[in-house]
Design a protein around this motif. Structure first.
Motif, PDB file in Angstrom:
ATOM      1  N   TYR A   1      -7.170  -2.156  -3.911  1.00  0.00           N
ATOM      2  CA  TYR A   1      -7.341  -1.381  -2.593  1.00  0.00           C
ATOM      3  C   TYR A   1      -6.369  -2.306  -1.467  1.00  0.00           C
ATOM      4  O   TYR A   1      -5.951  -3.346  -1.690  1.00  0.00           O
ATOM      5  CB  TYR A   1      -8.757  -1.612  -2.123  1.00  0.00           C
ATOM      6  CG  TYR A   1      -9.870  -1.077  -2.981  1.00  0.00           C
ATOM      7  CD1 TYR A   1     -10.241   0.277  -2.553  1.00  0.00           C
ATOM      8  CD2 TYR A   1     -10.192  -1.291  -4.278  1.00  0.00           C
ATOM      9  CE1 TYR A   1     -10.989   0.985  -3.413  1.00  0.00           C
ATOM     10  CE2 TYR A   1     -11.354  -0.657  -4.800  1.00  0.00           C
ATOM     11  CZ  TYR A   1     -11.658   0.537  -4.535  1.00  0.00           C
ATOM     12  OH  TYR A   1     -12.628   1.494  -5.076  1.00  0.00           O
ATOM     13  N   CYS A   2      -6.060  -1.647  -0.516  1.00  0.00           N
ATOM     14  CA  CYS A   2      -5.462  -2.022   0.700  1.00  0.00           C
ATOM     15  C   CYS A   2      -6.419  -2.824   1.554  1.00  0.00           C
ATOM     16  O   CYS A   2      -7.350  -2.276   1.916  1.00  0.00           O
ATOM     17  CB  CYS A   2      -4.688  -0.733   1.291  1.00  0.00           C
ATOM     18  SG  CYS A   2      -3.851  -1.321   3.108  1.00  0.00           S
ATOM     19  N   GLU A   3      -5.801  -3.808   1.868  1.00  0.00           N
ATOM     20  CA  GLU A   3      -6.454  -4.809   2.780  1.00  0.00           C
ATOM     21  C   GLU A   3      -6.486  -4.264   4.049  1.00  0.00           C
ATOM     22  O   GLU A   3      -7.242  -4.734   4.973  1.00  0.00           O
ATOM     23  CB  GLU A   3      -5.955  -6.209   2.514  1.00  0.00           C
ATOM     24  CG  GLU A   3      -6.105  -6.831   1.046  1.00  0.00           C
ATOM     25  CD  GLU A   3      -5.312  -8.308   1.054  1.00  0.00           C
ATOM     26  OE1 GLU A   3      -4.556  -8.685   2.113  1.00  0.00           O
ATOM     27  OE2 GLU A   3      -5.518  -8.843   0.107  1.00  0.00           O
ATOM     28  N   LYS A   4      -5.654  -3.292   4.563  1.00  0.00           N
ATOM     29  CA  LYS A   4      -5.571  -3.062   5.923  1.00  0.00           C
ATOM     30  C   LYS A   4      -6.406  -1.710   6.280  1.00  0.00           C
ATOM     31  O   LYS A   4      -7.173  -1.519   7.100  1.00  0.00           O
ATOM     32  CB  LYS A   4      -4.175  -2.904   6.361  1.00  0.00           C
ATOM     33  CG  LYS A   4      -3.906  -2.422   7.678  1.00  0.00           C
ATOM     34  CD  LYS A   4      -2.585  -2.324   8.118  1.00  0.00           C
ATOM     35  CE  LYS A   4      -2.009  -1.910   9.728  1.00  0.00           C
ATOM     36  NZ  LYS A   4      -0.861  -1.721   9.904  1.00  0.00           N
ATOM     37  N   CYS A   5      -6.207  -0.540   5.344  1.00  0.00           N
ATOM     38  CA  CYS A   5      -6.606   0.724   5.504  1.00  0.00           C
ATOM     39  C   CYS A   5      -7.843   0.791   4.578  1.00  0.00           C
ATOM     40  O   CYS A   5      -8.709   1.749   4.515  1.00  0.00           O
ATOM     41  CB  CYS A   5      -5.661   1.836   5.303  1.00  0.00           C
ATOM     42  SG  CYS A   5      -5.062   1.815   3.656  1.00  0.00           S
TER      43      CYS A   5
ATOM     44  N   TRP B   1      -0.194   4.084   1.052  1.00  0.00           N
ATOM     45  CA  TRP B   1      -0.642   5.033   2.392  1.00  0.00           C
ATOM     46  C   TRP B   1      -0.111   4.281   3.664  1.00  0.00           C
ATOM     47  O   TRP B   1      -0.111   4.967   4.559  1.00  0.00           O
ATOM     48  CB  TRP B   1      -2.004   4.811   2.425  1.00  0.00           C
ATOM     49  CG  TRP B   1      -2.747   5.475   1.079  1.00  0.00           C
ATOM     50  CD1 TRP B   1      -3.523   4.738   0.256  1.00  0.00           C
ATOM     51  CD2 TRP B   1      -2.526   6.604   0.724  1.00  0.00           C
ATOM     52  NE1 TRP B   1      -3.660   5.348  -0.851  1.00  0.00           N
ATOM     53  CE2 TRP B   1      -3.224   6.597  -0.720  1.00  0.00           C
ATOM     54  CE3 TRP B   1      -2.031   8.046   0.956  1.00  0.00           C
ATOM     55  CZ2 TRP B   1      -3.732   7.518  -1.803  1.00  0.00           C
ATOM     56  CZ3 TRP B   1      -2.143   9.098   0.024  1.00  0.00           C
ATOM     57  CH2 TRP B   1      -2.821   8.792  -0.946  1.00  0.00           C
ATOM     58  N   CYS B   2      -0.059   3.003   3.889  1.00  0.00           N
ATOM     59  CA  CYS B   2       0.115   2.071   4.972  1.00  0.00           C
ATOM     60  C   CYS B   2       1.176   1.090   4.727  1.00  0.00           C
ATOM     61  O   CYS B   2       1.152   0.645   3.692  1.00  0.00           O
ATOM     62  CB  CYS B   2      -0.963   1.862   5.961  1.00  0.00           C
ATOM     63  SG  CYS B   2      -1.970   0.568   5.269  1.00  0.00           S
TER      64      CYS B   2
ATOM     65  N   CYS C   1       0.798  -1.125   0.059  1.00  0.00           N
ATOM     66  CA  CYS C   1      -0.017   0.080   0.096  1.00  0.00           C
ATOM     67  C   CYS C   1       0.756   1.166  -0.147  1.00  0.00           C
ATOM     68  O   CYS C   1       1.921   1.283   0.716  1.00  0.00           O
ATOM     69  CB  CYS C   1      -0.973  -0.084   1.263  1.00  0.00           C
ATOM     70  SG  CYS C   1      -1.790   1.563   1.381  1.00  0.00           S
TER      71      CYS C   1
ATOM     72  N   ARG D   1      -1.183  -4.652   2.693  1.00  0.00           N
ATOM     73  CA  ARG D   1      -0.842  -5.329   1.235  1.00  0.00           C
ATOM     74  C   ARG D   1      -2.110  -5.113   0.542  1.00  0.00           C
ATOM     75  O   ARG D   1      -3.289  -4.615   0.793  1.00  0.00           O
ATOM     76  CB  ARG D   1      -0.846  -6.869   1.372  1.00  0.00           C
ATOM     77  CG  ARG D   1       0.146  -7.330   2.219  1.00  0.00           C
ATOM     78  CD  ARG D   1       1.675  -7.201   1.441  1.00  0.00           C
ATOM     79  NE  ARG D   1       2.759  -7.499   2.226  1.00  0.00           N
ATOM     80  CZ  ARG D   1       3.949  -7.591   1.583  1.00  0.00           C
ATOM     81  NH1 ARG D   1       4.127  -6.894   0.652  1.00  0.00           N
ATOM     82  NH2 ARG D   1       4.956  -7.745   2.543  1.00  0.00           N
ATOM     83  N   VAL D   2      -1.960  -4.865  -0.842  1.00  0.00           N
ATOM     84  CA  VAL D   2      -2.737  -4.492  -2.127  1.00  0.00           C
ATOM     85  C   VAL D   2      -3.575  -5.633  -2.611  1.00  0.00           C
ATOM     86  O   VAL D   2      -2.729  -6.795  -3.072  1.00  0.00           O
ATOM     87  CB  VAL D   2      -2.236  -3.375  -3.015  1.00  0.00           C
ATOM     88  CG1 VAL D   2      -3.238  -3.049  -4.098  1.00  0.00           C
ATOM     89  CG2 VAL D   2      -1.614  -2.400  -2.244  1.00  0.00           C
TER      90      VAL D   2
ATOM     91  N   GLN E   1      -5.504   2.718  -4.219  1.00  0.00           N
ATOM     92  CA  GLN E   1      -4.133   3.091  -4.515  1.00  0.00           C
ATOM     93  C   GLN E   1      -4.159   4.190  -5.574  1.00  0.00           C
ATOM     94  O   GLN E   1      -4.728   4.088  -6.587  1.00  0.00           O
ATOM     95  CB  GLN E   1      -3.338   1.684  -4.868  1.00  0.00           C
ATOM     96  CG  GLN E   1      -3.373   0.752  -3.770  1.00  0.00           C
ATOM     97  CD  GLN E   1      -2.785   1.240  -2.532  1.00  0.00           C
ATOM     98  OE1 GLN E   1      -1.585   1.471  -2.612  1.00  0.00           O
ATOM     99  NE2 GLN E   1      -3.542   1.502  -1.610  1.00  0.00           N
TER     100      GLN E   1
END
Length: 477
Positions: free
Chosen positions: A193-197, A184-185, A182, A188-189, A201
Motif C-alpha cells: 500500500y502507498c504510505e501517502k494515498c 498512483w502518486c 506508488c 512510497r510503498v 498497488q
C-alpha cells in the motif's frame, strides 16, 4: 446535510460509496474528515427467473422449421442435488448445512492466474497475463511545486527525486521501475500500500487472459474494486491421451470480499481445483468422481491458508469438465459463481443456467417463503449460505452432469458478469457465436460488464462444445 462528491480530475459526480470515478476511471480521494469512502461491493440485482421449464419452449427467433429445442434439464428444475460432502475438508466445528434463514450478525458471508508463459495458444496449461491498459489505471500527475517556495541551500548534495510519473516496465503503464514508488502518486510503498494515498498497488492480476487450444478466459478488476479477487484456471488433457483425449477442465472462483486475503483464497482454490481435476481425468476417473475429489482438495487448500477461524480467507467455486468424446458437461459448485450452457443454434439444446446459487435469496425463493422480487429487496439478498473456507463448517457441494445436443458453449463466470446478464438467453444474445472465437467472446463479455458499470470483479471462461453427440437427458443424484 448530504455532501455531493465530485471527481477532482473530471468533475463528474460520484456516488457515496465509489472508489473510482465512473467518468474517467481515476481513483477518488477520501472524503472530508479522513474517513475512507465506502465500497460498493453489493449490487442487489435480480438473478435468473425460476429454472423450472426455462430451457424448453419454442426456438427463439422463429427460424425455419420452428418446433421446440431439445431440453437440457429435467422439467422439475435445475440439477442441484447435493453430491459430495466436504465435511472434514475445512477446519473448525462442523455445523451442518446452513439453514436458509436470514443471516444474523456474524453469520453467513455477505457478498461484497497462473505463471506467465508464451502467449501463443499451445494447448494444455497455457497462460498469458496481459498488461493493464485501461484509462482508469493511469497515474494522476503530481502537482507542480510552487515557484515562490525557495528551499535553503542544503548542507550536502541533495538526492535527486525520481521522475513522476515513473517510467513503465515493458508494456505495463502502471508498474514503475522502482517498486517502492506508488503507481498512483509520488508516495512510497510499504506492504503493498502507498504510505501517502493509501491505495493498494496494482498487480499482474488486475487483468488476466488465459488461452488454450480448447478454451479461453478473461478476468478483470472492474472499475470499483482496488484489486481483483477473482481467479480462474484451465487445464486441457492432451489430444493423444489414452483415457480422456481433449477433455477440458476449468475452474472459476470469486473471493468473498468480507473475508481477509480473499484474492489469495480464490487463486489457491482455482489452481488446486483445476490441477486435481486434470490429474483425476488423466488417471481415468469418472468426471463426477474427479469433480468430487477436486472440490474436496480445493476446500482443504483454502482452509489451510487460514491463520484462525476468525481470520479465514473464503471464496466461491464453480468448475466444468467437458468431455468431447462423450458429449457430456459435468459441473460442480459451491457459492454463487455460475455455469451456463449457451446454445449454438436452433438444433442445439436451449441456453440454460446449469447451477443454482447458494445464496439466502435463492433459498427463500426455492422454499416458497418469498417471491424473487421480495427476496431481492432484502438486505440479505446477496448473503452466501455456502462457501469454501476454514470457517464454512460442513457443506455439501453440488455436482451435475448434462448431455446437451450441440453445438454450444459452456460459460463459467463470477457475479461481476451475471449481475448484468442473469439470464442464459441474454448472455447468448449479447455475444452471438461465442464458441467460434472463445477468446474474443470472453473479452467482449468483460467489456460489456465494464460498460454496464463494472461494480465488481469480472471473470468469464468459455469452453466451446462443437460436438453433435449427446441428447436432452440430464443426470443427477
Amino acid at each position: 446535510m448530504t455532501t455531493v462528491r465530485t471527481c477532482p480530475a473530471c468533475s463528474d459526480r460520484a456516488a457515496a460509496g465509489d472508489v473510482f470515478c465512473e467518468g474517467c476511471g481515476r481513483p477518488l480521494p477520501e472524503r472530508e474528515g479522513g474517513a475512507p469512502a465506502e465500497r460498493s461491493d453489493n449490487v442487489p440485482t435480480a438473478p435468473q427467473q425460476s429454472m423450472s421449464g426455462a430451457t424448453r419452449g419454442p426456438v427463439g427467433g422463429g427460424g425455419p422449421g420452428g418446433g421446440s429445442r431439445p431440453g437440457l434439464v429435467p422439467a422439475d428444475g435445475g440439477p442441484t442435488a447435493p453430491q459430495v460432502s466436504l465435511n472434514g475438508a475445512t477446519r473448525g466445528p462442523g455445523t451442518g448445512t446452513a439453514t436458509p434463514a436470514a443471516p444474523a450478525a456474524g453469520g453467513g458471508r455477505p457478498r461484497g492466474g497462473g505463471p506467465e508463459a508464451d502467449p501463443g495458444r499451445h494447448g494444455a496449461d497455457s497462460f498469458t497475463t496481459q498488461p493493464i491498459r485501461r484509462d482508469s489505471l493511469r497515474p494522476l500527475s503530481a502537482p507542480a511545486p510552487s515557484a515562490a517556495a525557495a528551499a535553503p541551500p542544503p548542507a550536502a548534495p541533495p538526492v535527486p527525486a525520481p521522475d513522476w510519473p515513473p517510467p513503465a516496465v515493458g508494456s505495463s503503464p502502471v508498474q514503475p521501475t522502482n517498486p517502492e514508488m506508488c503507481a498512483w502518486c509520488p508516495g512510497r510503498v510499504g506492504d503493498g500500500y502507498c504510505e501517502k494515498c493509501g491505495f493498494l498497488q496494482p498487480t499482474g492480476r488486475d487483468h488476466v487472459e488465459v488461452r488454450t487450444d480448447a478454451a479461453a478466459g478473461v478476468s478483470d478488476r472492474g472499475l470499483r474494486h482496488r484489486r481483483n479477487e477473482d481467479a480462474m484456471a484451465i487445464r486441457v488433457v492432451a489430444a493423444d491421451d489414452p483415457r480422456a483425449p481433449g477433455t477440458v477442465c476449468a475452474v472459476v472462483c470469486d473471493g468473498v470480499s468480507s473475508s481477509p486475503r480473499s484474492d489469495e483464497a480464490s487463486r489457491v482454490t482455482a489452481e488446486t481445483g483445476a490441477t486435481v481435476l486434470a490429474e483425476q481425468i488423466r488417471r481415468g476417473a469418472d468426471p463426477r468422481e474427479a469433480t468430487a475429489a477436486a472440490m474436496t482438495r480445493a476446500a482443504e487448500a483454502v482452509a489451510g491458508i487460514a491463520e484462525s477461524l476468525d481470520s479465514a480467507p473464503a471464496c466461491t467455486f464453480v468448475s466444468a469438465v467437458v468431455d468431447p468424446a462423450a458429449g457430456t458437461v459435468t459441473v460442480g459448485w459451491v457459492g454463487d459463481s455460475r455455469a451456463y450452457w449457451l446454445s449454438g443454434g436452433p438444433r442445439s439444446s436451449a441456453s440454460a443456467l446449469l447451477t443454482r446459487d447458494d445464496s439466502w435469496s435463492e433459498a427463500m425463493v426455492q422454499m416458497g417463503a418469498l417471491s424473487r422480487e421480495e427476496a431481492m429487496r432484502s438486505a440479505n439478498a446477496h448473503a452466501l449460505i455456502a462457501w469454501m473456507g476454514a470457517d464454512s463448517g460442513e457443506i455439501d457441494a453440488h455436482i451435475s452432469t448434462v448431455t446437451p445436443t450441440g453445438p454450444g458453449t459452456v460459460l463459467l463466470c463470477s457475479d461481476g458478469l451475471w449481475n448484468y446478464y442473469p439470464e442464459a438467453q441474454s448472455l447468448t444474445d449479447a455475444v452471438p457465436g461465442a464458441g467460434a472465437r472463445p477468446h474474443e467472446a470472453a473479452r467482449t463479455y468483460i467489456s460489456l460488464a465494464l460498460r454496464a458499470g463494472g461494480k465488481d470483479n469480472i471473470t468469464a471462461v468459455l469452453i466451446p462444445v462443437p460436438t453433435e453427440q449427446g441428447g436432452p437427458r440430464a443426470e443427477q443424484d
